[in-house]
Design a protein around this motif. Structure first.
Motif, short mmCIF file in Angstrom:
data_model
loop_
_atom_site.label_atom_id
_atom_site.label_comp_id
_atom_site.label_asym_id
_atom_site.label_seq_id
_atom_site.Cartn_x
_atom_site.Cartn_y
_atom_site.Cartn_z
N ILE A 76 0.85 -1.07 0.08
CA ILE A 76 -0.08 0.03 0.05
C ILE A 76 0.95 1.39 0.00
O ILE A 76 1.84 1.28 0.61
N GLY A 77 0.18 2.33 -0.60
CA GLY A 77 1.14 3.79 -0.70
C GLY A 77 0.71 4.66 0.28
O GLY A 77 -0.51 4.72 0.26
N LEU A 78 1.47 5.31 1.01
CA LEU A 78 1.11 6.68 1.78
C LEU A 78 1.96 7.72 1.17
O LEU A 78 3.09 7.74 1.01
N ARG A 79 1.18 8.91 0.96
CA ARG A 79 1.86 9.75 0.14
C ARG A 79 1.65 11.09 0.83
O ARG A 79 0.72 11.42 1.56
N ALA A 80 2.89 11.86 0.77
CA ALA A 80 3.14 13.19 1.29
C ALA A 80 3.49 14.11 0.11
O ALA A 80 4.22 13.76 -0.60
N ASP A 81 3.33 15.56 -0.02
CA ASP A 81 3.81 16.41 -0.83
C ASP A 81 4.92 17.35 -0.23
O ASP A 81 4.76 17.49 1.10
#
Length: 390
Positions: A76-81
């Protein structure tokens, strides 16, 4: 279940990372220092793979659970900018931006720091089966970095099955969360309208085709799209934000330039708004004998949460914050978010975490609230562990 003890213990360290990033903001894809800082931290944490240059300057770290061989199990992917905004900071904080005309006015420094904190914890404990991809994305603020990472093959390369995003929300109490199934943030289209008439002496208007008068009629007519064309129960914004014409008191100019934005929450409304803008301009051009050229740019698509994954997000948030501090059907917002591209590529959900009573996003007095850090870190960790439970 309250916030993790370890997340609370790490708060000061994570806040230190956040404030370091806040002092050195970078814009769009030019986030080389930020990306290098992220990659260095991930390697320091013992993350199994650290890959840079995804979507030009993005970073992806892969953390494998206990007993999970490379390439095995779900990911699973967890994304931050990571990027900042071209705004002059006015917070007066000790960690204020040291770069003139640039600041983290949207909290991406906090998003990056919280995901780094979660990566540190997950690399220490590895209490899951499968892999977690921690995704650090450039160019959310208008550059479409999320789309670039998707086009670069990120989902396929790392075998990402689901993807989740998080954004802080001023006005929501610290420790609270909000999300919803379906549309949660708007498509963000942009338009420019060029009106070409016939210039001349202001005392002889009958010998001209006045682009200012025509442009004013365009502005007024565009307001009828929301008030008289769109279904009142549907969300739509049509805003004219620029009107440039003329150079002297006694001259009717040859041209006028207008520009603005259209915000929608459905493909049908998006199609209909663009079509109506073109129809209005064509009709007014014919009525006045002028030429009107519409340049319509489709920017970020609607951010649409998948229902099942939004349910997972709500369940985890409720474990952390309790039912009373989680809004499972938060009203959609007409701001845009390029996490939308990742949700078009994979199922997932976007959630808001409270930033407390602070200045609003994109305001020069805004600052990310470090008290939100343990709540965000705990959410990421518990989401990863629950979605990858043995």
């Amino acid at each position: 279940m309250p916030i993790l003890n370890r997340a609370a213990e790490l708060q000061d360290e994570i806040a230190g990372w956040r404030r370091h990033l806040h002092r050195e903001p970078e814009l769009l894809f030019a986030v080389e220092k930020t990306a290098a800082f992220v990659a260095e931290k991930l390697r320091e944490f013992g993350v199994d793979e650290v890959v840079t240059g995804i979507g030009r300057t993005g970073v992806v770290g892969i953390i494998r659970g206990k007993g999970t061989p490379a390439g095995a199990g779900r990911t699973i992917g967890l994304r931050a900018d990571m990027d900042a905004l071209p705004i002059e900071e006015a917070t007066g904080k000790p960690w204020a931006s040291t770069v003139r005309g640039k600041m983290h006015a949207c909290g991406h420094d906090g998003h990056t720091a919280m995901l780094l904190g979660a990566a540190k914890y997950l690399a220490e404990t590895r209490n899951f089966t499968g892999s977690v991809a921690v995704i650090f994305q450039p160019a959310e603020e208008g550059g479409g970095g999320g789309n670039e990472m998707v086009k670069d093959g990120m989902m396929e390369r790392f075998g990402i099955a689901e993807v989740y995003g998080m954004h802080n929300l001023p006005g929501m109490p610290v420790g609270a969360f909000g999300t919803r199934p379906g549309p949660i943030m708007a498509a963000t289209d942009e338009f420019t309208i060029a009106v070409k008439g016939r210039g001349g002496h202001a005392a002889l208007p009958h010998k001209t085709i006045d682009p200012i008068v025509i442009g004013a009629q365009v502005v007024t007519a565009l307001q009828t799209i929301v008030s008289r064309v769109a279904d009142p129960v549907d969300s739509l914004v049509v805003s004219v934000t620029k009107f440039n014409a003329g150079f002297a008191h006694n001259v009717i100019p040859e041209t006028a330039q207008l520009a603005g934005t259209v915000r929608t929450l459905s493909p049908d409304m998006r199609e209909g708004a663009e079509a109506r803008i073109r129809q209005i301009c064509a009709g007014l051009a014919a009525a006045h004998g002028a030429e009107i050229v519409v340049n319509y740019h489709r920017n970020y698509p609607v951010t649409v949460n998948h229902a099942e994954e939004a349910g997972y997000a709500v369940a985890v948030a409720r474990e952390i914050a309790g039912d009373a501090s989680v809004e499972p059907a938060i009203a959609p917002m007409m701001g845009g978010e390029d996490f939308s591209y990742m949700l078009l590529s994979r199922p997932g959900a976007f959630i808001f975490v409270g930033n407390g009573d602070t200045a609003g996003l994109h305001h020069p007095a805004y600052d990310f609230n470090d008290d939100a850090i343990p709540h965000g870190v705990t959410y990421w960790v518990k989401l990863a562990e629950s979605r990858l439970a043995a």
